[in-house]
Design an enzyme around this catalytic site. Structure first.
Site, PDB file in Angstrom:
ATOM      1  NE  ARG A  69      -2.400   8.198  -9.970  1.00  0.00           N
ATOM      2  CZ  ARG A  69      -3.071   7.884  -8.863  1.00  0.00           C
ATOM      3  NH1 ARG A  69      -2.423   7.533  -7.777  1.00  0.00           N
ATOM      4  NH2 ARG A  69      -4.387   7.942  -8.845  1.00  0.00           N
ATOM      5  CG  PHE A  81      -2.958  15.666   0.544  1.00  0.00           C
ATOM      6  CD1 PHE A  81      -3.882  14.675   0.851  1.00  0.00           C
ATOM      7  CD2 PHE A  81      -2.576  15.832  -0.780  1.00  0.00           C
ATOM      8  CE1 PHE A  81      -4.417  13.861  -0.139  1.00  0.00           C
ATOM      9  CE2 PHE A  81      -3.108  15.026  -1.785  1.00  0.00           C
ATOM     10  CZ  PHE A  81      -4.022  14.042  -1.459  1.00  0.00           C
ATOM     11  CD  GLU A 129      -2.825   1.402   0.420  1.00  0.00           C
ATOM     12  OE1 GLU A 129      -2.419   1.565  -0.738  1.00  0.00           O
ATOM     13  OE2 GLU A 129      -4.016   1.514   0.747  1.00  0.00           O
ATOM     14  CG  ASP A 130      -0.899   4.774  -1.562  1.00  0.00           C
ATOM     15  OD1 ASP A 130      -1.548   4.288  -0.608  1.00  0.00           O
ATOM     16  OD2 ASP A 130      -1.443   5.453  -2.456  1.00  0.00           O
ATOM     17  CG  ASP A 177      -4.904   9.609   6.199  1.00  0.00           C
ATOM     18  OD1 ASP A 177      -4.454  10.097   7.245  1.00  0.00           O
ATOM     19  OD2 ASP A 177      -5.661  10.231   5.435  1.00  0.00           O
TER      20      ASP A 177
HETATM   21  P1  5GP Z   1      -7.081   5.571   4.820  1.00  0.00           P
HETATM   22  O1  5GP Z   1      -8.207   4.656   4.514  1.00  0.00           O
HETATM   23  O2  5GP Z   1      -5.966   4.938   5.615  1.00  0.00           O
HETATM   24  O3  5GP Z   1      -7.553   6.873   5.449  1.00  0.00           O
HETATM   25  O4  5GP Z   1      -6.506   6.082   3.464  1.00  0.00           O
HETATM   26  C1  5GP Z   1      -5.746   5.355   2.634  1.00  0.00           C
HETATM   27  C2  5GP Z   1      -5.787   5.964   1.245  1.00  0.00           C
HETATM   28  O5  5GP Z   1      -6.042   7.375   1.281  1.00  0.00           O
HETATM   29  C3  5GP Z   1      -4.444   5.827   0.590  1.00  0.00           C
HETATM   30  O6  5GP Z   1      -4.327   4.615  -0.094  1.00  0.00           O
HETATM   31  C4  5GP Z   1      -4.413   7.029  -0.328  1.00  0.00           C
HETATM   32  O7  5GP Z   1      -5.040   6.707  -1.545  1.00  0.00           O
HETATM   33  C5  5GP Z   1      -5.250   8.078   0.364  1.00  0.00           C
HETATM   34  N1  5GP Z   1      -4.421   9.045   1.103  1.00  0.00           N
HETATM   35  C6  5GP Z   1      -4.299   9.170   2.430  1.00  0.00           C
HETATM   36  N2  5GP Z   1      -3.434  10.164   2.750  1.00  0.00           N
HETATM   37  C7  5GP Z   1      -3.000  10.654   1.570  1.00  0.00           C
HETATM   38  C8  5GP Z   1      -2.063  11.682   1.228  1.00  0.00           C
HETATM   39  O8  5GP Z   1      -1.431  12.374   2.042  1.00  0.00           O
HETATM   40  N3  5GP Z   1      -1.869  11.884  -0.109  1.00  0.00           N
HETATM   41  C9  5GP Z   1      -2.513  11.184  -1.077  1.00  0.00           C
HETATM   42  N4  5GP Z   1      -2.246  11.471  -2.338  1.00  0.00           N
HETATM   43  N5  5GP Z   1      -3.394  10.200  -0.787  1.00  0.00           N
HETATM   44  C10 5GP Z   1      -3.624   9.945   0.527  1.00  0.00           C
END
Ligand code: 5GP
Length: 176
Positions: free
Chosen positions: A164, A151, A98-99, A102
């Site tokens: 990207r 972000f 996973e990238d 959050d």
């Molecule tokens: P979560 O479900 O943990 O809140 O979010 C995960 C997804 O939210 C990540 O896979 C990503 O796509 C997006 N995301 C969360 N924080 C960021 C951020 O700082 N930048 C970007 N581009 N995407 C984020």
């Protein structure tokens, strides 16, 4: 790409050094057997390709599309599978790639979903972790970098499908 809204948080060089460390660690942790990598589209695709090549072992690769964010920078809290896997996970050692973690909503949902497919084991590798924003508990086994609540874009991460292809991970100023 020169953009006044972008501030480098993690340089391309640091990303590559850390990924080599993670690849070596994962290779040691899975000394035998097949390892099934699951790349979460689209953000993790750059991380997956570098991480897979940093491993000194065979891996299989498949892709899963999950959407949690709309076109902006705040979470909708809704998780949707936009592309499912092509393969069965039964009996497999699975590593989700996973990238960024959050709130943890996406990975929490995904772990439950994939666990029902009876893999032998599931672990998570995430390049970035924003622990301050966690809403759901999630254990990330391999973390590239912990970052503050900002972000970020680049190295696979987008803002409305832009940025990207940056080599560095950058903070997008004025995006919240
Ligand atoms: P979560 O479900 O943990 O809140 O979010 C995960 C997804 O939210 C990540 O896979 C990503 O796509 C997006 N995301 C969360 N924080 C960021 C951020 O700082 N930048 C970007 N581009 N995407 C984020």
């Amino acid at each position: 790409m020169v953009d006044p809204k972008l501030r480098v948080l993690i340089s391309a060089e640091k990303i590559q050094i850390r990924i080599r460390e993670l690849g070596a660690q994962i290779s040691r942790d899975y000394p035998t057997g097949q390892l099934q990598l699951i790349c979460i589209l689209k953000g993790a695709c750059f991380f997956l390709t570098d991480l897979a090549r940093a491993m000194q072992r065979d891996v299989s690769i498949d892709f899963m599309g999950i959407s949690t964010y709309g076109k902006g920078t705040s979470s909708s809290g809704e998780v949707k599978v936009t592309k499912d896997l092509d393969i069965s996970l039964e009996g497999a050692d699975v590593l989700i790639v996973e990238d960024i973690v959050d709130t943890g909503v996406t990975l929490n949902y995904l772990m439950h979903l994939l666990d029902q497919r009876k893999p032998h084991s599931i672990r998570i590798a995430a390049l970035l972790d924003k622990p301050e924003r966690r809403l759901r508990p999630i254990h990330v086994n391999y973390v590239g970098f912990q970052i503050p609540d900002e972000f970020v874009v680049g190295y696979g991460l987008d803002y409305a499908e832009k940025y990207r292809n940056l080599d560095d991970i950058c903070v997008l100023d004025g995006s919240s």
